[in-house]
Design a protein around this motif. Structure first.
Motif, PDB file in Angstrom:
ATOM      1  N   UNK A 195     -11.063   6.896  16.854  1.00  0.00           N
ATOM      2  CA  UNK A 195     -10.683   8.283  17.141  1.00  0.00           C
ATOM      3  C   UNK A 195     -11.860   9.244  17.044  1.00  0.00           C
ATOM      4  N   UNK A 196     -13.018   8.732  16.639  1.00  0.00           N
ATOM      5  CA  UNK A 196     -14.205   9.585  16.561  1.00  0.00           C
ATOM      6  C   UNK A 196     -14.155  10.600  15.448  1.00  0.00           C
ATOM      7  N   UNK A 197     -13.291  10.372  14.454  1.00  0.00           N
ATOM      8  CA  UNK A 197     -13.174  11.325  13.343  1.00  0.00           C
ATOM      9  C   UNK A 197     -14.379  11.216  12.414  1.00  0.00           C
ATOM     10  N   UNK A 198     -14.700  12.335  11.784  1.00  0.00           N
ATOM     11  CA  UNK A 198     -15.710  12.378  10.734  1.00  0.00           C
ATOM     12  C   UNK A 198     -14.988  12.393   9.400  1.00  0.00           C
ATOM     13  N   UNK A 199     -15.420  11.549   8.466  1.00  0.00           N
ATOM     14  CA  UNK A 199     -14.779  11.488   7.158  1.00  0.00           C
ATOM     15  C   UNK A 199     -15.799  11.773   6.072  1.00  0.00           C
ATOM     16  N   UNK A 200     -15.456  12.691   5.176  1.00  0.00           N
ATOM     17  CA  UNK A 200     -16.234  12.962   3.971  1.00  0.00           C
ATOM     18  C   UNK A 200     -15.351  12.565   2.801  1.00  0.00           C
ATOM     19  N   UNK A 201     -15.736  11.495   2.102  1.00  0.00           N
ATOM     20  CA  UNK A 201     -14.886  10.884   1.079  1.00  0.00           C
ATOM     21  C   UNK A 201     -15.626  10.861  -0.247  1.00  0.00           C
ATOM     22  N   UNK A 202     -15.024  11.471  -1.265  1.00  0.00           N
ATOM     23  CA  UNK A 202     -15.651  11.466  -2.580  1.00  0.00           C
ATOM     24  C   UNK A 202     -15.123  10.316  -3.422  1.00  0.00           C
ATOM     25  N   UNK A 203     -15.966   9.851  -4.339  1.00  0.00           N
ATOM     26  CA  UNK A 203     -15.572   8.775  -5.243  1.00  0.00           C
ATOM     27  C   UNK A 203     -16.555   8.739  -6.401  1.00  0.00           C
ATOM     28  N   UNK A 204     -16.085   8.238  -7.546  1.00  0.00           N
ATOM     29  CA  UNK A 204     -17.012   7.937  -8.630  1.00  0.00           C
ATOM     30  C   UNK A 204     -17.095   6.432  -8.839  1.00  0.00           C
ATOM     31  N   UNK A 205     -16.482   5.679  -7.916  1.00  0.00           N
ATOM     32  CA  UNK A 205     -16.524   4.214  -7.961  1.00  0.00           C
ATOM     33  C   UNK A 205     -17.640   3.742  -7.039  1.00  0.00           C
ATOM     34  N   UNK A 206     -18.706   3.222  -7.625  1.00  0.00           N
ATOM     35  CA  UNK A 206     -19.899   2.951  -6.842  1.00  0.00           C
ATOM     36  C   UNK A 206     -19.718   1.826  -5.824  1.00  0.00           C
ATOM     37  N   UNK A 207     -18.781   0.893  -6.056  1.00  0.00           N
ATOM     38  CA  UNK A 207     -18.644  -0.184  -5.078  1.00  0.00           C
ATOM     39  C   UNK A 207     -18.091   0.325  -3.744  1.00  0.00           C
ATOM     40  N   UNK A 208     -17.463   1.519  -3.747  1.00  0.00           N
ATOM     41  CA  UNK A 208     -16.982   2.088  -2.500  1.00  0.00           C
ATOM     42  C   UNK A 208     -18.127   2.617  -1.648  1.00  0.00           C
ATOM     43  N   UNK A 209     -19.300   2.802  -2.257  1.00  0.00           N
ATOM     44  CA  UNK A 209     -20.462   3.258  -1.501  1.00  0.00           C
ATOM     45  C   UNK A 209     -20.821   2.282  -0.394  1.00  0.00           C
TER      46      UNK A 209
END
Length: 266
Positions: A195-209
């Motif tokens: 869909x060409x969406x831009x996602x800004x996702x916060x996390x403090x779980x480093x494996x999600x990086x």
């Protein structure tokens, strides 16, 4: 002679310069400068209390006392024209417990796209959003009877209404089981790729990086580094993004100590 030069690069979804937020006597964000590329997943990572949620509120235009420059989808953050172009999910699920899943989405869809003429379009958006978050079998269940993970998915479905260009998700996977986390990340990548969406996702779980295309690593109201996971690992000589982050923290602390050491004490 015809000019075959490359077209100018696409403007980023978010551009910040000297972005600062002061709350009382505390500076929460300190002169941040960064960009968020379009059509990609950018992870905003850092420990709790480092300013991630404040930064996200600034991006969606709900944060007070913001100075500096912050442009979102080509407009100043908070511009009325951005209202239907951004989807925002807070840490706490934003749903009405006494409404069903579908009624919750019908309500928010009517706010975003009011009027009888839009009824068919709203129905289509609601049905698609429910399917996106895999809640079709719970569409007629009261939100108050759902599990915590299911309620979080309802909030995400609300953010997906109307096919937003930018999704700002504040720790959307916190407290979820590994299977649901995996499924949500698959959805995030689908939204970006298809869909060409831009996602800004916060996390403090480093494996999600490792699941992000681009990273902004934050600590104490500052951006320590930004780049792809591979670039950050290469820059620090680390095997993982978590090790890279810790290296950058130590590096910043050492630089701070050096700046605070008077010349006469060397």
């Amino acid at each position: 002679m015809m000019n075959y030069s490359s077209p100018p690069p696409e403007e980023p979804a978010v551009r910040a310069q000297d972005l600062t937020v002061v709350r009382g006597t505390r500076t929460v964000l300190r002169g941040l400068g960064f960009t968020v590329p379009r059509g990609r997943i950018t992870g905003l990572l850092g420990p709790s209390g480092c300013g991630k949620s404040t930064l996200m509120r600034a991006v969606v235009g709900t944060q007070a006392k913001v100075t500096g420059t912050l442009d979102v989808l080509g407009r100043p953050a908070g511009h009325p024209a951005l209202r239907t172009r951004i989807g925002y999910v807070t840490q706490a699920p934003s749903v009405y417990d006494d409404l069903t899943v579908r009624q919750n989405l019908d309500y928010f869809a009517a706010i975003l796209d009011p009027g009888r003429a839009a009824a068919d379009r709203r129905h289509e958006h609601v049905t698609r959003a429910i399917a996106d978050v895999d809640l079709a079998s719970h569409a007629d269940a009261l939100a108050g009877t759902l599990s915590g993970g299911q309620r979080s998915r309802v909030s995400l479905a609300v953010a997906l209404l109307g096919t937003p260009e930018l999704l700002v998700l504040d720790e959307p996977t916190v407290g979820l089981d590994p299977v649901l986390r995996r499924d949500l990340w698959q959805l995030f990548h689908t939204l970006a790729a298809e869909r060409g969406a831009t996602l800004l996702i916060s996390s403090h779980v480093m494996d999600e990086a490792e699941r992000c295309h681009q990273l902004l690593l934050m600590r104490a109201g500052e951006v320590l580094a930004d780049g792809t996971p591979d670039a950050l690992r290469t820059r620090t000589g680390a095997d993982t993004v978590e090790a890279a982050f810790l290296h950058l923290v130590d590096e910043a602390a050492a630089a701070g100590r050096t700046r605070q050491t008077p010349e006469t004490t060397r």
